[in-house]
Design an enzyme around this catalytic site. Sequence first.
Site, short mmCIF file in Angstrom:
data_model
loop_
_atom_site.label_atom_id
_atom_site.label_comp_id
_atom_site.label_asym_id
_atom_site.label_seq_id
_atom_site.Cartn_x
_atom_site.Cartn_y
_atom_site.Cartn_z
N HIS A 1 0.82 -1.21 0.00
CA HIS A 1 0.00 0.00 0.00
C HIS A 1 0.86 1.27 0.00
O HIS A 1 0.54 2.24 -0.69
CB HIS A 1 -0.97 0.02 1.19
CG HIS A 1 -1.93 -1.14 1.16
ND1 HIS A 1 -2.74 -1.45 2.22
CD2 HIS A 1 -2.20 -2.07 0.20
CE1 HIS A 1 -3.47 -2.52 1.91
NE2 HIS A 1 -3.15 -2.92 0.70
N HIS B 1 -9.26 -1.78 -5.18
CA HIS B 1 -8.18 -2.11 -4.25
C HIS B 1 -7.17 -3.06 -4.89
O HIS B 1 -5.97 -2.99 -4.63
CB HIS B 1 -8.69 -2.67 -2.92
CG HIS B 1 -7.56 -2.88 -1.96
ND1 HIS B 1 -7.02 -1.84 -1.24
CD2 HIS B 1 -6.81 -3.97 -1.69
CE1 HIS B 1 -5.99 -2.30 -0.54
NE2 HIS B 1 -5.84 -3.59 -0.79
N ASP C 1 -3.17 -2.63 -5.08
CA ASP C 1 -2.17 -3.65 -4.74
C ASP C 1 -1.22 -3.91 -5.91
O ASP C 1 0.00 -4.03 -5.73
CB ASP C 1 -2.86 -4.98 -4.39
CG ASP C 1 -3.42 -5.01 -2.99
OD1 ASP C 1 -3.02 -4.20 -2.14
OD2 ASP C 1 -4.27 -5.90 -2.72
N HIS D 1 -1.02 -11.22 -5.26
CA HIS D 1 0.36 -10.79 -5.01
C HIS D 1 1.38 -11.72 -5.67
O HIS D 1 2.40 -11.27 -6.19
CB HIS D 1 0.62 -10.72 -3.51
CG HIS D 1 -0.19 -9.66 -2.83
ND1 HIS D 1 -0.07 -8.31 -3.15
CD2 HIS D 1 -1.14 -9.73 -1.87
CE1 HIS D 1 -0.91 -7.62 -2.40
NE2 HIS D 1 -1.58 -8.46 -1.62
ZN LIG Z 1 -4.00 -4.51 -0.40
#
Ligand SMILES: [Zn+2]
Length: 285
Positions: free
Chosen positions: A60, A216, A220, A243
Amino acid sequence: MHSGAPVNMRILPAPAGSGIVFRRVDLDGFEMEATGRNVARVSYATSLMKKGVLISTTEHLLSAFIGTGIDNAIVELDNLELPILDGSAQPFVALIQKAGIRKQRRPRTYLKIARNLELREGDKFIAVYPGQSYSVSYTINFPHPLIGKETFALDLEDGNYLREIAPARTFGAREDEQAMRNMGLIRGASRENCIVLSKSGIENPPLRFDDEFVRHKVLDLIGDLALLGKQILGAVVADRAGHAMHTALVSRLLRDKTLWEETTVEEENIRPAPAATRALERQLV
Ligand SMILES: [Zn+2]
């Protein structure tokens, strides 16, 4: 968010060319560069590790740096995980704006995508294509009545990031909570720092955007791709990635230098973040 550990963080100016460097003040000032080469493990957050020292949940803040056009900074921490704040990048952006942004003399170097790169893993997909600016398109498909299939696309210029992405908060489902706690995760999670999904809705309304969830994911993605160490010129497309896929793309790009070239862009058309920076500078004046 995950460790539940209290932490103090301080962001300091750094000379041109230094990039983003984390500094563990609780470990004799041990320094770790924000680069894909230091990526340790990625599951629900991105963690960096160097010589056994961990820095966790970097995405973030790194996203906020890209969005505000910060290339060089030292980030001091006195614990192993960055603060989660409200679960978005907005508080970081606000503090950076308040501190002010200094333009450095050395021209920014961009990582300009030269060839298509596509990665697939089951139904997950991530790719980057040549482009004149930094753009992102993300699709999620999440089995929840409020979410389902959502796509969000934007070009990171003219303050788009600050308006459309920075305020989007992380989210989690109440029904996954126990399993995640059993894995040693989300010890610091609360209704104040994430959107909590119940079976049919959310426990802590209102949403900041109807499609806050996919926004969001864009936040990310931008934070994870910051581990390239340079602003991208190219178009990123992601579908149900996470991720692990984001950082896999970073690793491939860092390994294969035929996929991109380094470039500086003329002052008048520097993109994408400088436009955001100009918007910021206007706000600061
Ligand atoms: Zn996040």
